[in-house]
Design an enzyme around this catalytic site. Sequence first.
Site, PDB file in Angstrom:
ATOM      1  CE1 TYR A 195       0.307   1.966   4.259  1.00  0.00           C
ATOM      2  CE2 TYR A 195       1.185  -0.254   4.388  1.00  0.00           C
ATOM      3  CZ  TYR A 195       1.068   1.019   4.913  1.00  0.00           C
ATOM      4  OH  TYR A 195       1.720   1.341   6.079  1.00  0.00           O
ATOM      5  CE  LYS A 238       3.328   3.360   3.111  1.00  0.00           C
ATOM      6  NZ  LYS A 238       3.810   3.567   4.473  1.00  0.00           N
ATOM      7  CD  GLU A 264      10.532   1.594  10.300  1.00  0.00           C
ATOM      8  OE1 GLU A 264      10.487   2.541   9.501  1.00  0.00           O
ATOM      9  OE2 GLU A 264      10.284   0.416   9.977  1.00  0.00           O
ATOM     10  CG  LEU A 284       8.605   2.539   4.464  1.00  0.00           C
ATOM     11  CD1 LEU A 284       8.576   1.460   3.390  1.00  0.00           C
ATOM     12  CD2 LEU A 284       7.196   3.006   4.794  1.00  0.00           C
TER      13      LEU A 284
END
Length: 283
Positions: free
Chosen positions: A32, A145, A177, A201
């Site tokens: 996505y 993702k 993250e 990411l």
Amino acid sequence: MEWILHKDEFIQEDELKISKEDRGYQFGDGIYEVIRVYNGNLYTAKEHIDRFYASAEKVKIVVPYTKDVFHKLMYDLVEKNEINNGQVYVQITRGSYVRQHQFPADSSPVVVGYTKTVERPVELMRNGARAKFIEDMRWLRCDIKSLNLLGNVLAKQEAYEDGCYEAVLHRGEIITEGSSSNMYGIKDGVLYTHPATNLILDGITRRTILGLCEEVGITVQETSMTKVQALKMDEFFMSSTTAEIIPLTELDGFKIGNGERGPLTEKLQQAFEAKLNLGVEVQ
């Protein structure tokens, strides 16, 4: 009524039908993107679309139209829903097939996209937020993702239940993250952030921030940061497509710096706003 993109058609929400055997529903077999909309325009659309196609390629899903056609579909969706400030969510799954783990030979990918209005989190950008450390228990391909977000969801929920805005994920002592963001520390004028490996990411806002650092003269070190080092930073902040740049003024109950938004964080926020040409809102 809201318009929804389904495959290559725009339909009303009550017309949307997803098969019970869609592999996105059963396996999380898909990817996505979320694209920010400012003043009716898709911000960094090319970068988001490039990443969408890259993620799809990594999981061996073929997007059924060119990037130019996909780009136009996103713009048409924003225009049909009359979104001024908000976001586009779009996903692609491998499609539906009788349930089996291996890829079906003849399934057709399914694209679904929709929009919603989202205002900028100006108060948080000014005043900052609390966060807590949570062990990163996700898989090792965080560069994709993917629709498989349960690890992120559980981390975000734990942070929320503890009165925090975000979870700062770490593998052992190394910060990776956030549950839905990238993380940065600033010490003695130098910005530190985890390198863009398979463990994070590579956020589009992250890439923008690193470019802004070069423009405004902030030295960047893309290197691993420990939890101990994070607590000793002068400033700490997070970024994402919808959050932009939010200072994290408290980690695990420990105040970062003086417990307020730091000067370099503010400088980056102003540079980001200048790039958007929206006028300064977070001073």
